[in-house]
Design a protein around this motif. Structure first.
Motif, short mmCIF file in Angstrom:
data_model
loop_
_atom_site.label_atom_id
_atom_site.label_comp_id
_atom_site.label_asym_id
_atom_site.label_seq_id
_atom_site.Cartn_x
_atom_site.Cartn_y
_atom_site.Cartn_z
N PRO A 169 0.80 -1.23 0.00
CA PRO A 169 0.00 0.00 0.00
C PRO A 169 0.83 1.28 0.00
N ARG A 170 2.00 1.27 0.66
CA ARG A 170 2.81 2.47 0.78
C ARG A 170 3.34 2.96 -0.57
N TRP A 171 3.41 2.05 -1.55
CA TRP A 171 3.99 2.41 -2.85
C TRP A 171 2.96 2.48 -3.97
N ARG A 172 1.70 2.26 -3.68
CA ARG A 172 0.73 2.12 -4.76
C ARG A 172 0.52 3.43 -5.54
N GLY A 173 0.58 4.56 -4.86
CA GLY A 173 0.46 5.83 -5.58
C GLY A 173 1.61 6.04 -6.53
N THR A 174 2.83 5.77 -6.05
CA THR A 174 4.02 5.95 -6.89
C THR A 174 4.03 4.97 -8.05
N ILE A 175 3.72 3.69 -7.78
CA ILE A 175 3.70 2.71 -8.85
C ILE A 175 2.56 3.00 -9.84
N SER A 176 1.46 3.55 -9.33
CA SER A 176 0.39 3.98 -10.24
C SER A 176 0.88 5.09 -11.15
N SER A 177 1.86 5.89 -10.67
CA SER A 177 2.45 6.90 -11.54
C SER A 177 3.22 6.26 -12.68
N PHE A 178 3.95 5.18 -12.39
CA PHE A 178 4.62 4.44 -13.48
C PHE A 178 3.57 4.01 -14.51
N TRP A 179 2.50 3.41 -14.01
CA TRP A 179 1.42 2.98 -14.89
C TRP A 179 0.85 4.17 -15.66
N GLY A 180 0.62 5.28 -14.96
CA GLY A 180 0.06 6.46 -15.59
C GLY A 180 0.97 7.06 -16.64
N ILE A 181 2.28 7.05 -16.38
CA ILE A 181 3.23 7.55 -17.39
C ILE A 181 3.15 6.69 -18.64
N GLY A 182 3.09 5.38 -18.46
CA GLY A 182 2.93 4.49 -19.61
C GLY A 182 1.65 4.78 -20.36
N MET A 183 0.56 5.01 -19.62
CA MET A 183 -0.71 5.33 -20.25
C MET A 183 -0.61 6.63 -21.03
N ALA A 184 0.06 7.63 -20.46
CA ALA A 184 0.20 8.92 -21.13
C ALA A 184 1.03 8.79 -22.41
N ILE A 185 2.14 8.06 -22.30
CA ILE A 185 2.97 7.84 -23.49
C ILE A 185 2.16 7.15 -24.59
N GLY A 186 1.43 6.11 -24.20
CA GLY A 186 0.65 5.37 -25.18
C GLY A 186 -0.52 6.17 -25.72
N ASN A 187 -1.25 6.81 -24.82
CA ASN A 187 -2.46 7.52 -25.20
C ASN A 187 -2.17 8.66 -26.17
N TYR A 188 -1.11 9.41 -25.87
CA TYR A 188 -0.85 10.62 -26.64
C TYR A 188 0.30 10.47 -27.63
N GLY A 189 1.25 9.60 -27.32
CA GLY A 189 2.29 9.32 -28.30
C GLY A 189 1.72 8.65 -29.54
N SER A 190 0.61 7.94 -29.35
CA SER A 190 -0.04 7.28 -30.48
C SER A 190 -0.47 8.28 -31.54
N GLY A 191 -0.96 9.43 -31.09
CA GLY A 191 -1.40 10.44 -32.03
C GLY A 191 -0.26 11.03 -32.85
N ILE A 192 0.91 11.16 -32.21
CA ILE A 192 2.08 11.68 -32.92
C ILE A 192 2.47 10.74 -34.04
N ILE A 193 2.43 9.42 -33.75
CA ILE A 193 2.79 8.44 -34.77
C ILE A 193 1.69 8.31 -35.82
N ALA A 194 0.45 8.12 -35.36
CA ALA A 194 -0.65 7.83 -36.28
C ALA A 194 -0.93 8.98 -37.24
N SER A 195 -0.72 10.21 -36.79
CA SER A 195 -1.04 11.37 -37.65
C SER A 195 -0.16 11.42 -38.89
N SER A 196 0.93 10.68 -38.89
CA SER A 196 1.81 10.65 -40.07
C SER A 196 1.35 9.64 -41.12
#
Length: 443
Positions: A169-196
């Motif tokens: 439990p003590r690390w779940r917020g921080t590890i959720s940030s790792f997950w969230g960073i991955g989600m952000a990279i995927g969610n928005y990096g996809s548009g950078i690639i796909a738009s080409s």
């Protein structure tokens, strides 16, 4: 000598300094703060790479290249076909999410309970993308898109369960940030690639094949980083009526906050995808941009969303751990997404979508950093973590389906007036945030 402590799948915690007595017929569920004094960074990296790869492939196709393909194959039907694709995918994803999560809870193998599902299903996603890339009609696109959504949800449900399985439990917020960073990279990096790759059908096919490779890479690299221990020695679950009730049914006890979090999440994602599902058509039909301007605008918007999303994801997770607050950040960021959506309502000009991207990126960054920890905190039963998290992730899937469907309905009744989809997102996200605030178990 006692074995390493095991969760429901027999997985041991990273960096544990103590071990609990665990036999093959008496597994211990989850990881305590005392067992995990150090941040499990390698596991966090696996939980960043995984969602980055499957999200970048999924969103790149669903938000940009699927609409582009439909624009090539059925230009007069494209607006109506998006909700159809969303509906069929929703049904497939809903069923597969629950079943895959439940089956991974009771899987026993030398590679653990989650990793076999992540690896095999990621390879299946890649192969289905190859099929999808060369489909030459919208019915064939629909068939392959449906099968892909089945395979994708066999990746996501077991992957998110690692937070419940192996993170104290003590690390779940921080590890959720790792997950969230991955989600952000995927969610928005996809548009950078796909738009080409929106110029023509050949370009779209190439883009989809690139996403197929990315999906396969994630399915290999993520399990290697997470190094899930064997649980082959853990007693197999007897497959009978009681097992089916426990592992395959929706929870019915101790679940008020669980369902509030589920519906709040579904509304947030629904609101987000009211815009995301039609962002290509917003630039083409609402803002009247040509193909080159559409590509440039999508790249700018995706870059803004990715940068703000990653920055605020990095900030929000550790702060949530420090101040022991999960509910309020999730509620505020959900509402913030709705606030940003109002800008494109003001004028059909690209700057309004960029303004939306800034505010939505801040909101999504904070949301993705903390949402995973909130979901784990409201679980009714740790023994069925993957199944119950799979149901919550179903809300994510449903939102991605409902969003385009709601937008399609608004466009149909308004005579393709895109202006009205933006306040619709605002209303949906505000309601979702208020439901999160109603959660009682979490601060």
């Amino acid at each position: 000598m006692p074995d390493r402590s095991f969760n429901s799948a027999g997985n041991g915690p990273d960096n544990a300094t103590t071990s609990l007595e665990a036999t093959s017929d008496q597994p211990v569920y989850g990881v305590t703060n005392e067992q995990q004094p150090k941040l499990p960074t390698r596991l966090g990296l696996g939980l960043m790479v995984g969602p980055a790869c499957w999200m970048i492939a999924y969103v790149g196709v669903s938000a940009t290249l699927l609409p582009a393909k439909l624009q090539f194959f059925a230009p007069d039907q494209k607006v109506a076909l998006i909700p159809l694709f969303s509906l069929v995918a929703m049904i497939a994803a809903t069923i597969s999410n629950i079943i895959a999560g439940a089956l991974s809870d009771i899987t026993r193998s030398r590679f653990g309970s989650r990793s076999p599902w992540i690896f095999c299903s990621s390879i299946a996603c890649a192969l289905l993308f190859v099929w999808f890339a060369f489909a030459n009609s919208w019915p064939m696109l629909l068939v392959t898109w449906t099968l892909y959504n089945v395979a994708l949800n066999c990746v996501t449900a077991p992957m998110i369960a690692q937070i419940s399985d192996r993170i104290a439990p003590r690390w779940r917020g921080t590890i959720s940030s790792f997950w969230g960073i991955g989600m952000a990279i995927g969610n928005y990096g996809s548009g950078i690639i796909a738009s080409s790759f929106i110029r023509d059908n050949t370009a779209a096919t190439t883009g989809i094949l690139i996403f197929a490779v990315i999906a396969a890479i994630g399915g290999v690299v993520s399990p290697l980083l997470m190094r899930e221990p064997s649980n082959a020695h853990v007693a197999k679950v007897k497959f009978d009526a009681a097992t089916i009730r426990q592992n395959f049914m929706f929870p019915t006890k101790n679940c008020r906050d669980y369902y509030l979090a589920l519906v709040g999440k579904m509304l947030m994602v629904t609101g987000q995808y009211v815009i995301v599902g039609y962002q290509l058509y917003i630039f083409s039909d609402y803002m009247k941009l040509d193909a080159d301007q559409q590509s440039a605008s999508l790249k700018i918007m995706s870059m803004i969303l990715m940068i703000t999303g990653i920055v605020f994801c990095i900030i929000a997770g550790p702060l949530a751990d420090r101040f022991h607050r999960l509910k309020l950040p999730v509620a505020i960021t959900t509402i913030l997404l709705g606030v940003g959506a109002f800008f494109p309502f003001l004028a059909p000009e690209p700057w309004t979508m960029y303004a939306y991207a800034v505010i939505a990126g801040i909101g999504m960054g904070g949301y993705n950093a903390v949402d995973g920890a909130l979901n784990v905190a409201v679980l009714p039963d740790p023994k069925t973590a993957a199944k119950d998290l799979g149901i919550i992730n179903m809300a994510n899937t449903l939102g991605q389906i409902f969003g385009p469907a709601v937008a399609g309905f608004i466009l149909t009744i308004s005579g393709n007036n895109y202006q009205w989809i933006f306040p619709t997102e605002t209303i949906i996200c505000v309601v979702g945030g208020l439901l999160i605030l109603a959660v009682k178990r979490v601060k």
